[in-house]
Design a protein around this motif. Structure first.
Motif, short mmCIF file in Angstrom:
data_model
loop_
_atom_site.label_atom_id
_atom_site.label_comp_id
_atom_site.label_asym_id
_atom_site.label_seq_id
_atom_site.Cartn_x
_atom_site.Cartn_y
_atom_site.Cartn_z
N LYS A 181 0.75 -1.06 0.16
CA LYS A 181 -0.13 0.03 -0.11
C LYS A 181 0.82 1.35 -0.15
O LYS A 181 0.58 2.14 -0.76
N ALA A 182 2.00 1.41 0.62
CA ALA A 182 2.95 2.26 0.83
C ALA A 182 3.41 2.72 -0.71
O ALA A 182 3.70 3.94 -0.57
N LEU A 183 3.37 1.91 -1.38
CA LEU A 183 4.09 2.49 -2.90
C LEU A 183 2.68 2.63 -3.97
O LEU A 183 2.98 3.04 -5.02
N LEU A 184 1.63 2.42 -3.42
CA LEU A 184 0.15 2.90 -4.21
C LEU A 184 0.67 4.47 -4.61
O LEU A 184 0.84 5.26 -3.97
N ARG A 185 -0.16 4.85 -5.83
CA ARG A 185 -0.03 6.22 -6.42
C ARG A 185 -0.86 6.90 -5.76
O ARG A 185 -1.95 6.56 -5.71
N ALA A 186 -0.58 8.00 -5.26
CA ALA A 186 -1.37 8.83 -4.46
C ALA A 186 -1.51 10.44 -5.56
O ALA A 186 -0.81 10.17 -6.67
N ALA A 187 -2.18 11.36 -5.04
CA ALA A 187 -1.90 12.80 -5.65
C ALA A 187 -0.51 12.96 -6.19
O ALA A 187 0.37 12.52 -5.56
N GLN A 188 -0.48 13.64 -7.28
CA GLN A 188 0.76 14.05 -7.82
C GLN A 188 1.95 12.86 -7.93
O GLN A 188 2.95 13.01 -8.33
N ASP A 189 1.13 11.80 -8.52
CA ASP A 189 1.81 10.37 -8.78
C ASP A 189 2.73 9.94 -7.55
O ASP A 189 3.97 9.64 -7.80
N MET A 190 2.56 10.38 -6.31
CA MET A 190 3.52 10.14 -5.45
C MET A 190 3.05 9.09 -4.45
O MET A 190 1.98 8.78 -4.47
N PRO A 191 4.29 8.31 -4.16
CA PRO A 191 3.93 7.11 -3.31
C PRO A 191 3.01 7.34 -2.18
O PRO A 191 3.07 8.28 -1.50
#
Length: 168
Positions: free
Chosen positions: A66-76
Motif C-alpha cells: 500500500k505504501a507504494l500505491l500512487r496518490a496525488a501528484q503520482d507520489m507513493p
C-alpha cells in the motif's frame, strides 16, 4: 494576570525549556460592560509536533505494498502521507516500514524511514518504533498509510486545538 504567568511558568518547566521557539498569546478579559479587550500579551513556548506514518503491514489483500500505491501528484502513498503531516505543521515525520522494507524504502524520496523488524506482531510495535525514532516532541500525530482523504486542514485544526488545551 498571575494565573497566566503561573501557567506559562508551569508549561516552560514541564517542557524542560522553550527550545528557542516562542509565540505571542493575547489574553482577553471582559470589562464591566461585557466587552472583550486584550488585557495583556504573554509569551508561551511554541509546541513541537511530530508525525508517524504506519506502513509496516504486508498489504496481502492489495497484492502490492500500500505504501507504494500512487496518490496525488503520482507520489507513493507513504510519501504523500508524510508530506501531508509536514504540511500540517509536524516538524519531524517518520515512516515505519516492515514487510518488503527495502523495496518500499527504495521507492520513497525525502522520507525519514525506520524499520520495524517485528511488524508481524502488530501495529502497536510500529507505533513504538516510530516514537523511538523521533527526537523531542510535545504532540504526535499517528497516521496509518491507508487512511486516505485526511486533509491538512484537519490535522492543523487538531494541532491548534491541542495547543489551546495545553496553554489554557
Amino acid at each position: 494576570g498571575d494565573r497566566v504567568g503561573r501557567r506559562h511558568a508551569e508549561l516552560t518547566e514541564a517542557l524542560g525549556h522553550d527550545r528557542g521557539r516562542r509565540a505571542d498569546r493575547h489574553v482577553e478579559e471582559q470589562d464591566r460592560t461585557g466587552a472583550l479587550h486584550v488585557a495583556h500579551t504573554v509569551m508561551i513556548p511554541a509546541l513541537h509536533h511530530a508525525g508517524v506514518v504506519l506502513a509496516a503491514g504486508a498489504s496481502e489483500r492489495m497484492g502490492q505494498p500500500k505504501a507504494l500505491l500512487r496518490a496525488a501528484q503520482d507520489m507513493p502513498l507513504a510519501q504523500y502521507q508524510a508530506e501531508l503531516l509536514r504540511g500540517a505543521g509536524c516538524l519531524e515525520v517518520v515512516v515505519v516500514l516492515g514487510a518488503d522494507y527495502e523495496r518500499i524504502r527504495d521507492g520513497l524520496r525525502d522520507c525519514d524511514v525506520v524499520h520495524n523488524a517485528f511488524w508481524e506482531k502488530g501495529r502497536f510495535g510500529s507505533v513504538q518504533v516510530g516514537l523511538r525514532a523521533l527526537r523531542v516532541f510535545d504532540g504526535i500525530f499517528i497516521l496509518p498509510v491507508d487512511t486516505v482523504g485526511v486533509a491538512p486542514e484537519t490535522v492543523r485544526a487538531d494541532r491548534t486545538r491541542l495547543e489551546q488545551v495545553l496553554v489554557n
